[in-house]
Design an enzyme around this catalytic site. Sequence first.
Site, short mmCIF file in Angstrom:
data_model
loop_
_atom_site.label_atom_id
_atom_site.label_comp_id
_atom_site.label_asym_id
_atom_site.label_seq_id
_atom_site.Cartn_x
_atom_site.Cartn_y
_atom_site.Cartn_z
N SER A 110 0.82 -1.20 0.00
CA SER A 110 0.00 0.00 0.00
C SER A 110 0.86 1.26 0.00
O SER A 110 2.03 1.24 0.40
CB SER A 110 -0.89 -0.01 1.25
OG SER A 110 -1.53 1.23 1.45
N TYR A 143 -2.89 5.42 -3.37
CA TYR A 143 -3.92 6.32 -2.91
C TYR A 143 -3.58 7.70 -3.46
O TYR A 143 -2.47 8.21 -3.25
CB TYR A 143 -3.96 6.39 -1.38
CG TYR A 143 -4.60 5.19 -0.71
CD1 TYR A 143 -5.91 4.85 -0.96
CD2 TYR A 143 -3.88 4.43 0.23
CE1 TYR A 143 -6.51 3.76 -0.33
CE2 TYR A 143 -4.47 3.35 0.87
CZ TYR A 143 -5.78 3.03 0.59
OH TYR A 143 -6.36 1.96 1.21
N THR A 163 -6.44 2.84 -6.27
CA THR A 163 -7.62 2.57 -5.45
C THR A 163 -8.63 3.68 -5.64
O THR A 163 -8.32 4.86 -5.45
CB THR A 163 -7.23 2.44 -3.96
OG1 THR A 163 -6.38 1.32 -3.81
CG2 THR A 163 -8.46 2.26 -3.09
N LYS A 178 -8.66 -0.56 -8.62
CA LYS A 178 -9.12 -1.38 -7.50
C LYS A 178 -10.30 -0.69 -6.82
O LYS A 178 -10.16 0.43 -6.33
CB LYS A 178 -7.99 -1.61 -6.49
CG LYS A 178 -8.36 -2.52 -5.34
CD LYS A 178 -7.14 -2.81 -4.48
CE LYS A 178 -7.48 -3.78 -3.35
NZ LYS A 178 -8.40 -3.22 -2.37
N HIS A 194 -13.59 -2.88 -0.79
CA HIS A 194 -12.62 -2.57 0.26
C HIS A 194 -12.91 -3.39 1.52
O HIS A 194 -12.79 -2.91 2.64
CB HIS A 194 -12.64 -1.08 0.59
CG HIS A 194 -11.27 -0.50 0.85
ND1 HIS A 194 -10.50 0.04 -0.14
CD2 HIS A 194 -10.54 -0.40 1.99
CE1 HIS A 194 -9.36 0.47 0.38
NE2 HIS A 194 -9.36 0.20 1.66
#
Length: 382
Positions: free
Chosen positions: A109, A132, A158, A255, A279
């Site tokens: 991440s 992100y 994402t 995603k 999520h």
Amino acid sequence: MKLSDCHNIDDFRKLAKARLPWPVFDYIDGAADDEITKTRNTAAFDEVDLVPDVLAGVGTIDTSCTIMGCRSELPLMLSPTALQRAFHRDGERAVAKAAEKFGVWFGISSLATHSIEEIAALTSAPKLFQLYVHKDKGLNASMIERCKAADFDALALTVDTIVSGKRERCLRSGFTTPPRFSTSSVWSYATRPRWTLDYVFGPKFRLPNLDGYVSEGTGKAVSIQEYFNTMLDTGMDWDTAARIRQDWSGTFALKGVMSARDARRAVEIGADAIWISNHGGRQLDGSRAPFDQLSEIVDEVGGEIEIILDGGVRRGTHVLKSLAMGATAASGGRLYLYALAAAGQDGVERALQILKEEIERAMRLTGVTSVQQLNRERLRMR
């Protein structure tokens, strides 16, 4: 309970609960609002049955497949998840090593606790970076360039965290990144001395992919809800996704896609893959389970883009049902996070071994010798 007592993913969950302070466990285990969607994600697989063929000659089977241009020994991916050193002192390092041993994809991440460069140097397994999109455009560009330099195999944007879901367990526990001791939770930390000593005396908790741009989450403790709501770009749209796809220029996935309409848009901007994902039920409670949306999305874009089914996967049969419905592969986060929290790399390896054996057993019992043979004829709706 010991690691050898874990025979399925739920067993790892029980062991993780015994070993983690309750605010940390609830961060992994919890979801948004009433947690209805989280429960649906797994329950959805129960609505479809597998129909076996017998006398199929399954002495030799092949569980391998190609996912986003890379060979995978299993049709299973380890989804990128944040803050892994909060769950075990080795964090993403343990997951990377386990994934390499089993020859499967894994991801880290933007909020990983080990750096892009460290993970790249650690493993040759197929690896993905989850981006992100922050308000700070310099930070976004920095992470993309670092992933390019480190030869990451894919980037996943994402798209379902424009704002944070209301994660009520975290609101009650006061969980933050970095984790901090509070009056209400101090007893839980005190009665989990192994975790507490590892956290206090182990490597310093940090989010190195944010270095030089963001202090929140490393030098300044914040809740995940506060982080998402203040740091991420709420103006992200399809033009943003297209620009990131162009800036990255490599294998690119979205995603968090849940509708056939958005799957079509993903094809139109040139994405290579989509993750059908909510999520883990941590964002919009009351949304559909990814497995329930799979058929509709496959009907819309199947054959034009790779489709990863993410969410609720706890069994090898869940993987087979996803492939039979048309997915390229299945993936999950909690399925290995419980194991990581329970026993580090050894835990993740045991979880992967169990899932591998379940996939192999289910293939033999359904009369399938390769994952490419799976199709909707194997399924019956209840």
